[in-house]
Write a protein that holds these residues in place. Structure first.
Motif, short mmCIF file in Angstrom:
data_model
loop_
_atom_site.label_atom_id
_atom_site.label_comp_id
_atom_site.label_asym_id
_atom_site.label_seq_id
_atom_site.Cartn_x
_atom_site.Cartn_y
_atom_site.Cartn_z
N ILE A 1 36.95 39.55 34.39
CA ILE A 1 38.02 39.92 35.45
C ILE A 1 38.98 38.95 35.52
N PRO A 2 40.26 39.53 35.91
CA PRO A 2 41.44 38.76 36.17
C PRO A 2 41.09 37.91 37.41
N SER A 3 41.56 36.71 37.34
CA SER A 3 41.39 35.68 38.31
C SER A 3 41.68 34.41 37.84
N PRO A 4 43.12 33.95 38.45
CA PRO A 4 43.93 34.57 39.46
C PRO A 4 44.55 35.87 38.82
N ALA A 5 45.29 36.73 39.79
CA ALA A 5 46.06 37.71 39.18
C ALA A 5 47.20 37.90 40.43
N PRO B 1 56.08 37.36 42.65
CA PRO B 1 54.90 38.07 43.46
C PRO B 1 54.76 37.88 44.99
N TRP B 2 54.51 38.93 45.66
CA TRP B 2 54.18 39.08 47.18
C TRP B 2 52.68 38.65 47.44
N ALA B 3 51.94 38.83 46.46
CA ALA B 3 50.70 38.09 46.46
C ALA B 3 50.05 37.74 45.09
N VAL B 4 49.09 36.80 45.30
CA VAL B 4 48.32 36.06 44.20
C VAL B 4 46.94 36.14 44.64
N TRP B 5 46.15 36.85 43.86
CA TRP B 5 44.58 37.07 44.15
C TRP B 5 43.89 36.06 43.48
N ASN B 6 42.89 35.17 44.21
CA ASN B 6 41.92 34.25 43.47
C ASN B 6 40.56 34.95 43.93
N ILE B 7 39.87 35.55 43.08
CA ILE B 7 38.67 36.09 42.95
C ILE B 7 37.54 34.99 43.11
N GLU B 8 36.99 34.89 44.29
CA GLU B 8 35.83 33.70 44.07
C GLU B 8 34.38 34.09 44.12
#
Length: 171
Positions: A133-137, A147-154
């Motif tokens: 899955i994407p991380s980060p995205a 980007p208004w948001a960068v998502w780091n999945i932990e």
């Protein structure tokens, strides 16, 4: 989803967003938004855009279909309510087959006059429970350019019974 924004561990704000049965309810620091058709439509696209973190739904939900555009692009057609559909544009890396971007024309707010392109881009890929899955995205609105948001999945947990959570939130 429930979001808590912190600064060095100190809470700054909390957000609780629900999209259930085609209706969105946003509990934001400045008030509650609900009963807004453009917000409902945007929430549907948001839900399907975030499906990159639960990718099996893109091939197991019988209401979802893919249409090839060319060798690297496809349209993802998803349900909105009982009779409507939304369309997202997916671009794939020709070498790896992994998603490069997922875009949709979407309302940015309840009183917007035109839909804007919203682009989700994987910036990397990680395996969780054997699923890539994407991380980060990142998420970018066309009118902002960055980007208004960068998502780091932990952490990812699948197949969790969330019924008690909905009972406590009154949804």
């Amino acid at each position: 989803r429930s979001i808590e924004v912190t600064f060095f561990g100190y809470p700054l704000m909390k957000v609780h967003e629900v999209y259930l049965d085609g209706k969105a309810r946003l509990e934001l620091p400045f008030g509650v938004i609900e009963g807004e058709p453009k917000v409902d439509a945007a929430a549907n696209l948001g839900l399907w855009g975030e499906s990159v973190w639960l990718p099996s739904i893109l091939v197991t939900d019988t209401r979802v279909r893919w249409e090839a555009v060319d060798g690297d692009r496809a349209s993802l057609i998803v349900p909105r309510g009982e009779e409507e559909e939304d369309r997202l544009s997916a671009t794939f890396d020709p070498q790896t087959g992994l998603l490069v971007s997922l875009e949709a024309m979407r309302w940015k707010d309840a009183d917007g006059e035109v839909k804007l392109r919203r682009r989700n881009e994987p910036l990397g890929w990680r395996a969780f429970h054997g699923v890539m899955i994407p991380s980060p995205a990142s998420t970018t609105w066309q009118d902002e350019g960055a980007p208004w948001a960068v998502w780091n999945i932990e952490q990812v947990v699948y197949n969790v019974d969330v019924s008690r959570y909905f009972e406590t939130k009154g949804e």
